[in-house]
Scaffold this motif. Structure first.
Motif, mmCIF file in Angstrom:
data_model
loop_
_atom_site.group_PDB
_atom_site.id
_atom_site.type_symbol
_atom_site.label_atom_id
_atom_site.label_comp_id
_atom_site.label_asym_id
_atom_site.label_seq_id
_atom_site.Cartn_x
_atom_site.Cartn_y
_atom_site.Cartn_z
ATOM 1 N N ALA A 270 6.544 4.852 2.923
ATOM 2 C CA ALA A 270 6.092 3.493 2.626
ATOM 3 C C ALA A 270 6.603 3.244 1.213
ATOM 4 C CB ALA A 270 4.574 3.393 2.672
ATOM 5 N N TYR A 271 7.245 2.121 0.999
ATOM 6 C CA TYR A 271 7.846 1.882 -0.303
ATOM 7 C C TYR A 271 7.798 0.400 -0.634
ATOM 8 C CZ TYR A 271 11.901 0.907 2.692
ATOM 9 O OH TYR A 271 12.735 0.416 3.664
ATOM 10 N N ARG A 272 7.964 0.127 -1.924
ATOM 11 C CA ARG A 272 7.994 -1.274 -2.355
ATOM 12 C C ARG A 272 8.895 -1.418 -3.569
ATOM 13 N NH1 ARG A 272 3.965 -2.244 -6.302
ATOM 14 N NH2 ARG A 272 2.498 -0.555 -6.514
ATOM 15 N N PRO A 273 9.321 -2.655 -3.817
ATOM 16 C CA PRO A 273 10.199 -2.871 -4.968
ATOM 17 C C PRO A 273 9.444 -2.706 -6.283
ATOM 18 C CG PRO A 273 9.934 -4.905 -3.675
ATOM 19 C CD PRO A 273 9.101 -3.854 -3.040
ATOM 20 N N ARG B 34 1.182 -5.260 5.244
ATOM 21 C CA ARG B 34 0.344 -5.638 4.118
ATOM 22 C C ARG B 34 -0.802 -4.628 4.010
ATOM 23 N NH1 ARG B 34 1.210 -9.344 0.908
ATOM 24 N NH2 ARG B 34 2.504 -10.523 2.332
ATOM 25 N N ILE B 35 -1.010 -4.104 2.819
ATOM 26 C CA ILE B 35 -2.044 -3.107 2.554
ATOM 27 C C ILE B 35 -3.419 -3.749 2.683
ATOM 28 C CG2 ILE B 35 -3.025 -1.597 0.780
ATOM 29 C CD1 ILE B 35 -0.135 -1.431 -0.405
ATOM 30 N N ASP B 36 -4.326 -3.082 3.435
ATOM 31 C CA ASP B 36 -5.682 -3.626 3.530
ATOM 32 C C ASP B 36 -6.748 -2.714 2.915
ATOM 33 O OD1 ASP B 36 -6.080 -1.706 5.511
ATOM 34 O OD2 ASP B 36 -6.537 -3.138 7.094
ATOM 35 N N GLN B 37 -6.372 -1.487 2.526
ATOM 36 C CA GLN B 37 -7.313 -0.623 1.818
ATOM 37 C C GLN B 37 -6.549 0.447 1.057
ATOM 38 O OE1 GLN B 37 -10.178 1.440 4.275
ATOM 39 N NE2 GLN B 37 -11.376 2.118 2.534
ATOM 40 N N VAL B 38 -7.041 0.771 -0.144
ATOM 41 C CA VAL B 38 -6.454 1.838 -0.955
ATOM 42 C C VAL B 38 -7.573 2.713 -1.478
ATOM 43 C CG1 VAL B 38 -5.083 2.403 -3.000
ATOM 44 C CG2 VAL B 38 -4.540 0.343 -1.685
ATOM 45 N N ILE C 299 -3.016 0.371 6.423
ATOM 46 C CA ILE C 299 -2.681 -0.940 6.965
ATOM 47 C C ILE C 299 -3.373 -1.077 8.315
ATOM 48 C CG2 ILE C 299 -0.467 -1.101 5.768
ATOM 49 C CD1 ILE C 299 0.887 -0.473 8.491
ATOM 50 N N THR C 300 -3.694 -2.301 8.679
ATOM 51 C CA THR C 300 -4.198 -2.599 10.019
ATOM 52 C C THR C 300 -3.201 -3.554 10.654
ATOM 53 O OG1 THR C 300 -6.491 -2.310 9.311
ATOM 54 C CG2 THR C 300 -6.120 -3.529 11.359
ATOM 55 N N TYR C 301 -2.637 -3.135 11.761
ATOM 56 C CA TYR C 301 -1.600 -3.918 12.434
ATOM 57 C C TYR C 301 -2.239 -5.077 13.186
ATOM 58 C CZ TYR C 301 2.353 -4.951 15.510
ATOM 59 O OH TYR C 301 3.372 -5.562 16.173
ATOM 60 N N ASP C 302 -1.785 -6.286 12.878
ATOM 61 C CA ASP C 302 -2.343 -7.483 13.520
ATOM 62 C C ASP C 302 -1.377 -8.102 14.528
ATOM 63 O OD1 ASP C 302 -0.408 -8.641 11.924
ATOM 64 O OD2 ASP C 302 -1.803 -9.823 10.717
ATOM 65 N N GLN D 96 -1.117 -6.131 -1.174
ATOM 66 C CA GLN D 96 0.304 -5.974 -1.486
ATOM 67 C C GLN D 96 1.114 -5.758 -0.218
ATOM 68 O OE1 GLN D 96 0.470 -2.666 -4.217
ATOM 69 N NE2 GLN D 96 1.277 -3.955 -5.840
ATOM 70 N N ALA D 97 2.347 -6.244 -0.249
ATOM 71 C CA ALA D 97 3.286 -5.984 0.834
ATOM 72 C C ALA D 97 4.030 -4.691 0.525
ATOM 73 C CB ALA D 97 4.271 -7.135 0.970
ATOM 74 N N MET D 98 4.405 -3.981 1.580
ATOM 75 C CA MET D 98 5.233 -2.789 1.421
ATOM 76 C C MET D 98 6.109 -2.659 2.658
ATOM 77 S SD MET D 98 2.558 0.330 1.944
ATOM 78 C CE MET D 98 1.804 0.665 3.518
ATOM 79 N N PHE D 99 7.167 -1.888 2.528
ATOM 80 C CA PHE D 99 8.047 -1.596 3.650
ATOM 81 C C PHE D 99 7.663 -0.240 4.216
ATOM 82 C CE2 PHE D 99 10.600 -4.334 0.872
ATOM 83 C CZ PHE D 99 10.960 -5.325 1.772
ATOM 84 N N ILE D 100 7.877 -0.059 5.509
ATOM 85 C CA ILE D 100 7.672 1.238 6.149
ATOM 86 C C ILE D 100 8.905 1.550 6.982
ATOM 87 C CG2 ILE D 100 5.163 1.172 6.118
ATOM 88 C CD1 ILE D 100 5.157 0.167 8.957
ATOM 89 N N ALA D 101 9.221 2.839 7.087
ATOM 90 C CA ALA D 101 10.405 3.244 7.843
ATOM 91 C C ALA D 101 10.087 4.508 8.623
ATOM 92 C CB ALA D 101 11.578 3.497 6.900
ATOM 93 N N GLY D 102 10.730 4.646 9.786
ATOM 94 C CA GLY D 102 10.529 5.853 10.575
ATOM 95 C C GLY D 102 11.424 5.903 11.788
ATOM 96 N N TRP D 103 11.399 7.049 12.434
ATOM 97 C CA TRP D 103 12.229 7.322 13.609
ATOM 98 C C TRP D 103 11.377 7.447 14.867
ATOM 99 C CZ3 TRP D 103 17.562 7.724 13.517
ATOM 100 C CH2 TRP D 103 18.153 7.735 12.260
ATOM 101 N N GLY D 104 10.192 6.872 14.892
ATOM 102 C CA GLY D 104 9.260 7.066 15.992
ATOM 103 C C GLY D 104 9.411 6.098 17.149
#
Length: 146
Positions: free
Chosen positions: A95-98, A66-70, A77-80, A46-54
C-alpha cells in the motif's frame, strides 16, 4: 538467500500483529526498492494505492482505496464496491501513496474479511509503527525512509 520474520508476529482474531518479514535475495532485483514513508503517519480518509498479484486473475493489478481506520498495528480499508480492494493472493503486496513527488510504501497487505466483495475489509501492516519500521531497518541495509 535468507528470510526473517518479525519476532513478535502473532496470529490474532481475524488479523495478524507484526505481520512483516524481510527476504534477502542472492542477486539484486532489477528495480530499486520503493522507499518507506516513515516521517508522516497515515490517517483516516487518506487515499492510497494498493498492488498485488492475487485473485481474480492472478496478474498484477493496481488500484486505489480510502483509509477508514489507522492503529499502531494496521491500516484498514473497507471495500464499498467503488474503488479497489486487496484479494486472496495479494498478501505482502504494498500500500503506498505519494510523498514529495515520489511514491512511498505505507503498508503491506496482511489479512482481510469478505474476500474481494463489497463490505470486505483489508488490513495492512502499518509500516510507520516504530516496532515495524525498526525491524525492517535492522534487516535491510540501505533502506530508504522518507
Amino acid at each position: 538467500s535468507r528470510w526473517i520474520t518479525h519476532p513478535q508476529f502473532v496470529e490474532g482474531d481475524g488479523q495478524f500483529e507484526n505481520d512483516v518479514a524481510v527476504i534477502t535475495f542472492v542477486d539484486p532485483l532489477p528495480s530499486p526498492a520503493m522507499p518507506i514513508l516513515g516521517s508522516q503517519p497515515s490517517v483516516k480518509g487518506q487515499a492510497m494505492f494498493i498492488a498485488g498479484w492475487g485473485a481474480p486473475d492472478y496478474q498484477l493489478s493496481v488500484g486505489s482505496a480510502r483509509i477508514d481506520q489507522v492503529t499502531d498495528d494496521f491500516i484498514r480499508i473497507t471495500y464499498d464496491g467503488e474503488l479497489s480492494n486487496a484479494c486472496p493472493g495479494d498478501s505482502g503486496g504494498p500500500a503506498y501513496r505519494p510523498f514529495v513527488g515520489r511514491q512511498a510504501a505505507v503498508g503491506l497487505v496482511s489479512s482481510g474479511t469478505g474476500e474481494c466483495a463489497p463490505g470486505g475489509r483489508t488490513f495492512f501492516t502499518n509500516l510507520y509503527t516504530p516496532k515495524i519500521l525498526d525491524f525492517i531497518r535492522t534487516h535491510t541495509p540501505g533502506l530508504e525512509v522518507l
